[in-house]
Design an enzyme around this catalytic site. Structure first.
Site, PDB file in Angstrom:
ATOM      1  N   ARG A  31       0.850  -1.192   0.000  1.00 10.47           N
ATOM      2  CA  ARG A  31       0.000   0.000   0.000  1.00 10.47           C
ATOM      3  C   ARG A  31       0.879   1.232   0.000  1.00 10.47           C
ATOM      4  O   ARG A  31       1.820   1.339   0.792  1.00 10.47           O
ATOM      5  CB  ARG A  31      -0.920   0.002   1.213  1.00 10.47           C
ATOM      6  CG  ARG A  31      -1.963   1.119   1.193  1.00 10.47           C
ATOM      7  CD  ARG A  31      -3.060   0.844   2.212  1.00 10.47           C
ATOM      8  NE  ARG A  31      -2.556   0.899   3.566  1.00 10.47           N
ATOM      9  CZ  ARG A  31      -2.853   1.871   4.430  1.00 10.47           C
ATOM     10  NH1 ARG A  31      -3.639   2.854   4.076  1.00 10.47           N
ATOM     11  NH2 ARG A  31      -2.366   1.843   5.648  1.00 10.47           N
ATOM     12  N   SER A  72       6.488  -4.769   8.117  1.00  4.85           N
ATOM     13  CA  SER A  72       5.898  -5.620   9.157  1.00  4.85           C
ATOM     14  C   SER A  72       6.632  -6.935   9.338  1.00  4.85           C
ATOM     15  O   SER A  72       6.051  -8.023   9.323  1.00  4.85           O
ATOM     16  CB  SER A  72       4.418  -5.871   8.832  1.00  4.85           C
ATOM     17  OG  SER A  72       3.710  -4.660   8.799  1.00  4.85           O
ATOM     18  N   ASP A 125       3.828  -1.260  13.063  1.00 11.47           N
ATOM     19  CA  ASP A 125       2.431  -0.871  12.877  1.00 11.47           C
ATOM     20  C   ASP A 125       1.748  -0.475  14.189  1.00 11.47           C
ATOM     21  O   ASP A 125       0.850   0.372  14.195  1.00 11.47           O
ATOM     22  CB  ASP A 125       1.629  -1.965  12.160  1.00 11.47           C
ATOM     23  CG  ASP A 125       1.668  -3.306  12.886  1.00 11.47           C
ATOM     24  OD1 ASP A 125       2.415  -3.448  13.871  1.00 11.47           O
ATOM     25  OD2 ASP A 125       0.946  -4.218  12.446  1.00 11.47           O
TER      26      ASP A 125
END
Length: 473
Positions: free
Chosen positions: A96, A160, A213
């Site tokens: 993203r 991540s 995150d």
């Protein structure tokens, strides 16, 4: 539906189980399960005590189970900052890319695009993956027409995967997870390798920060609400981050001018020594059959990836005792991980007189040949036992941070929460707050507010990039 089951779906006590309409054997089985899954107030206190002890160990030394990782993110945003920043989020099927406009007064505008990461990129060379990311960012910037930006764009990189950070934007990849296994990456710096791809393509983009995150969840909400002190994920997995005083991070060896820093707790690994968490035979079976047996015990008792499997193990236990479904299972129910946490949510929220939604899950989705209303009531009870325990154990983690930071005498504060379990599981936040009231008294509801926070990997990463660019991290 039986009166005892419809009385109060957000809580359950052992006395209610005595009023169950089934046979004596069924009543006894549910009562025993109720005792196994009950988290009393005294048990909560002992868990909180052990939690604060493990937090302290993590702040004092490297290698602790609850790692308490310094994030290099220092200072809180005021919400008045403005500017345009980029964020990317890599960690699953999609990449993203976001352009985040911070407008001040806690307001933002976000443009974003998702790009599917080809399977070959996930297992090829790291340089090729970084080139793919750079090409995707370049395509995104072309689509949204950023020709008007003459200065270098600062980017927050939500990566991540486990990284041992050395600075806010530099660190070494420790291991791959989530189906990625790129060569030439372990022990290398993902931020530096991505920056090299931007440089080779003559792109005016600077990797300002590598972002966790959970830390992003905290910072995204802090931009909108300056009372935010903690970010929490209650979803497929779980983690938390909070603002810690630098004086308390005694393992920190470098000079720093800030008074506080965000600490990434990695609290899913709490109590891997099994000192206080009340694991049942159903938890032990799940742990043994997981991909990481013996680790992340706390996460396995409260997270969306695992709750449904605990209920499945309990269900099969009752089937084996001929106390459920007339002793009959199904090929689907016999499959590991087939009982999803979303099924639990559907069952818990089912208030129809015949528990029709529960019947649909059991018979149509899981393939049980036939179920009686009594069967459905029993499964609903199992879901409630597991769901309430998860919420109360989750509250223990929050209470540990509140205790460690001595938050009760201070002004009201906010915990930013993201994740599907918190957002969608019935009564989860209510049961968390109920547990906190037992620990701290009724007034705790005035001291801490749980607020849904989305987009830590986008907005949060951009806010951290902003902090770095302005010299605040």
């Amino acid at each position: 539906m039986s009166a005892w089951l419809s009385r109060k779906v957000s809580s359950l006590n052992l006395q209610e189980l005595n009023e169950f309409d089934g046979s004596q054997e069924q009543k006894q089985a549910l009562k025993e399960l109720g005792k196994e899954f009950e988290i009393t107030t005294d048990k909560l206190r002992s868990i909180v005590k052990q939690f604060t002890f493990e937090m302290q160990k993590g702040l004092e030394r490297h290698g602790a189970k609850v790692a308490m990782i310094p994030s290099f993110v220092t200072g809180k945003p005021t919400g008045m900052e403005s500017g345009t920043y980029l964020a990317i989020d890599l960690g699953g099927t999609n990449l993203r890319v976001c352009k985040v406009d911070l407008l001040g007064n806690g307001k933002v505008e976000i443009q974003q695009q998702k790009y599917i990461v080809p399977e070959a990129m996930k297992v090829g060379e790291m340089r090729q993956l970084c080139d793919f990311i750079a090409d995707s960012v370049d395509m995104f910037l072309t689509e949204i027409d950023t020709d008007s930006y003459s200065e270098t764009l600062q980017l927050g990189f939500t990566f991540s995967f486990p990284v041992n950070l050395r600075t806010i934007n530099r660190g070494n990849l420790m291991q791959w997870t989530k189906g990625y296994c790129c060569t030439g990456a372990i022990g290398k710096d993902p931020g530096l390798m991505l920056q090299d791809s931007f440089r080779r393509k003559n792109m005016k983009v600077n990797v300002a920060a590598i972002v966790n995150d959970t830390v992003g969840t905290l910072m995204a909400h802090a931009y909108r609400d300056p009372t935010t002190f903690m970010g929490i994920i209650f979803g497929t997995g779980t983690n938390a981050a909070y603002f810690e005083k630098m004086d308390n991070i005694t393992k920190w060896e470098d000079d720093i001018t800030s008074d506080e820093m965000v600490v990434n707790m990695e609290w899913g690994a709490f109590d891997e020594e099994r000192r206080v968490l009340p694991m049942t035979i159903y938890d032990n079976r799940l742990d043994r059959e997981s991909i990481n047996p013996g680790t992340h015990i706390y996460e396995k008792m409260i997270s969306g990836m695992y709750l449904g499997e605990i209920v499945r193990n309990m269900t099969l236990g009752l089937v084996d005792q001929l106390l459920l479904f007339n002793g009959k299972s199904s090929p689907e129910l016999n499959k590991k991980w087939s009982f999803e946490t979303s099924h639990m949510s559907a069952i818990e929220i089912d208030t129809s007189s015949d528990l029709a939604d529960t019947q649909y899950v059991l018979e149509t989705v899981l393939g049980i040949p036939s179920t009686t209303l009594l069967d459905r009531e029993m499964v609903k009870t199992l879901c409630r036992l597991v769901g309430i325990r998860a919420a109360r154990l989750s509250a223990a983690g929050v209470a540990a941070v509140m205790t460690h930071c001595n938050l009760l005498p201070q002004d009201a504060c906010t915990a930013a929460v993201d994740g599907s379990v918190f957002e969608f599981y019935p009564h989860f936040s209510h049961n968390m707050m109920k547990a906190l009231k037992e620990l701290f008294g009724e007034d705790v509801e005035q001291k801490i507010k749980f607020s849904q926070s989305h987009d830590g990997s986008g907005l949060g990463a951009a806010v951290i990039a902003m902090q770095v660019s302005k010299g605040n991290s």
